[in-house]
Scaffold this motif. Sequence first.
Motif, PDB file in Angstrom:
ATOM      1  N   ILE A 108       1.061  -0.979  -0.016  1.00  0.00           N
ATOM      2  CA  ILE A 108       0.015  -0.201   0.044  1.00  0.00           C
ATOM      3  C   ILE A 108       0.761   1.287   0.064  1.00  0.00           C
ATOM      4  O   ILE A 108       1.893   1.192   0.826  1.00  0.00           O
ATOM      5  N   PHE A 109       0.461   2.107  -0.802  1.00  0.00           N
ATOM      6  CA  PHE A 109       1.467   3.245  -1.045  1.00  0.00           C
ATOM      7  C   PHE A 109       0.557   4.738  -1.275  1.00  0.00           C
ATOM      8  O   PHE A 109      -0.617   4.284  -1.795  1.00  0.00           O
ATOM      9  N   GLY A 110       1.031   5.831  -0.952  1.00  0.00           N
ATOM     10  CA  GLY A 110       0.379   7.021  -1.298  1.00  0.00           C
ATOM     11  C   GLY A 110       0.825   7.715  -2.378  1.00  0.00           C
ATOM     12  O   GLY A 110       2.024   7.464  -2.967  1.00  0.00           O
ATOM     13  N   THR A 111      -0.051   8.481  -2.808  1.00  0.00           N
ATOM     14  CA  THR A 111       0.301   9.358  -3.862  1.00  0.00           C
ATOM     15  C   THR A 111       0.032  10.953  -3.556  1.00  0.00           C
ATOM     16  O   THR A 111      -1.147  11.024  -3.223  1.00  0.00           O
ATOM     17  N   ASP A 168      -2.870  12.376  -1.545  1.00  0.00           N
ATOM     18  CA  ASP A 168      -4.201  12.402  -2.182  1.00  0.00           C
ATOM     19  C   ASP A 168      -4.766  11.370  -2.394  1.00  0.00           C
ATOM     20  O   ASP A 168      -6.025  11.250  -2.392  1.00  0.00           O
ATOM     21  N   PHE A 169      -3.945  10.406  -2.681  1.00  0.00           N
ATOM     22  CA  PHE A 169      -4.488   8.799  -2.995  1.00  0.00           C
ATOM     23  C   PHE A 169      -3.689   7.932  -2.107  1.00  0.00           C
ATOM     24  O   PHE A 169      -2.588   7.874  -2.112  1.00  0.00           O
ATOM     25  N   VAL A 199     -14.363   0.097  -1.883  1.00  0.00           N
ATOM     26  CA  VAL A 199     -13.263   0.645  -2.809  1.00  0.00           C
ATOM     27  C   VAL A 199     -13.222  -0.049  -4.145  1.00  0.00           C
ATOM     28  O   VAL A 199     -13.878  -1.307  -3.932  1.00  0.00           O
ATOM     29  N   GLY A 200     -12.757   0.335  -5.110  1.00  0.00           N
ATOM     30  CA  GLY A 200     -12.810  -0.374  -6.293  1.00  0.00           C
ATOM     31  C   GLY A 200     -11.573  -0.432  -7.174  1.00  0.00           C
ATOM     32  O   GLY A 200     -10.570   0.666  -6.973  1.00  0.00           O
ATOM     33  N   GLY A 201     -11.274  -1.120  -8.106  1.00  0.00           N
ATOM     34  CA  GLY A 201     -10.138  -1.112  -8.870  1.00  0.00           C
ATOM     35  C   GLY A 201     -10.419  -2.335 -10.078  1.00  0.00           C
ATOM     36  O   GLY A 201     -11.453  -2.575 -10.487  1.00  0.00           O
ATOM     37  N   LEU A 232      -2.681  -9.772 -10.973  1.00  0.00           N
ATOM     38  CA  LEU A 232      -2.298  -8.173 -10.458  1.00  0.00           C
ATOM     39  C   LEU A 232      -3.852  -7.843  -9.984  1.00  0.00           C
ATOM     40  O   LEU A 232      -4.848  -7.857 -10.573  1.00  0.00           O
ATOM     41  N   LEU A 233      -3.666  -7.447  -8.796  1.00  0.00           N
ATOM     42  CA  LEU A 233      -4.724  -6.760  -8.129  1.00  0.00           C
ATOM     43  C   LEU A 233      -4.252  -5.242  -7.978  1.00  0.00           C
ATOM     44  O   LEU A 233      -3.522  -5.346  -7.256  1.00  0.00           O
ATOM     45  N   TYR A 234      -5.342  -4.489  -8.119  1.00  0.00           N
ATOM     46  CA  TYR A 234      -5.233  -2.952  -7.904  1.00  0.00           C
ATOM     47  C   TYR A 234      -6.350  -2.430  -7.484  1.00  0.00           C
ATOM     48  O   TYR A 234      -7.604  -2.546  -8.039  1.00  0.00           O
ATOM     49  N   LEU A 235      -6.216  -1.797  -6.038  1.00  0.00           N
ATOM     50  CA  LEU A 235      -7.541  -1.085  -5.738  1.00  0.00           C
ATOM     51  C   LEU A 235      -7.078   0.362  -5.212  1.00  0.00           C
ATOM     52  O   LEU A 235      -5.835   0.525  -4.700  1.00  0.00           O
ATOM     53  N   SER A 236      -7.948   1.206  -5.454  1.00  0.00           N
ATOM     54  CA  SER A 236      -7.705   2.483  -5.154  1.00  0.00           C
ATOM     55  C   SER A 236      -8.487   2.636  -3.622  1.00  0.00           C
ATOM     56  O   SER A 236      -9.699   2.427  -3.684  1.00  0.00           O
ATOM     57  N   LEU A 237      -7.725   2.921  -2.648  1.00  0.00           N
ATOM     58  CA  LEU A 237      -8.249   2.953  -1.282  1.00  0.00           C
ATOM     59  C   LEU A 237      -8.705   4.406  -0.558  1.00  0.00           C
ATOM     60  O   LEU A 237      -9.593   4.239   0.028  1.00  0.00           O
ATOM     61  N   LYS A 238      -8.197   5.369  -1.438  1.00  0.00           N
ATOM     62  CA  LYS A 238      -8.606   6.675  -1.008  1.00  0.00           C
ATOM     63  C   LYS A 238      -8.493   7.353  -2.123  1.00  0.00           C
ATOM     64  O   LYS A 238      -7.640   7.420  -3.103  1.00  0.00           O
TER      65      LYS A 238
END
Length: 159
Positions: A52-55, A67-68, A141-143, A153-159
């Motif tokens: 999990i990482f932030g942007t 932001d994300f 949440v979705g992705g 590969l799993l990709y989810l936007s958590l925020k």
Amino acid sequence: MKPAIARLTRLGLCILLAGCQVTDSRNISDDVDALHNIVELDVAPRAIRWEIFGTPEYVGAVQGPTDFVTLVAEVPGLNEAEFKKRAKSGTVWIAPEAARPWISSDFRSLLSQHRNASVDLSSHYNCRAAHGKLRETGQRVGGFICNGSAKGLLYLSLK
């Protein structure tokens, strides 16, 4: 060499050789239970490698606002029949930092190609919608999830 000394050596070399970005591998986990404590997934992997990482991503100095927040994970390949039953992924924004160095090269290439862009992966790749629910807040949440030959590969936007 001790881990702290090795990390400082890598950091020093990176600064001298063009200021490359240092990725801290302590954020990568293989702990399925730890991830389930954060987000309830609509897939139930037996094994998973995730981060999990932030942007924007914090890379040292003074940390600014995030932001994300994004989850990127590799899971064993999914059963093709079950995978095909999932809804198409639709348009998803790919965080600029999503192409993590530890991800398989084909998935890293996919994320790099679409970095910082909104893309409908279902029309070009073997990708479908993925969803989850944050344990702490109950927020949905979705992705997307893409099925590869050996891994997904799993990709989810958590925020």
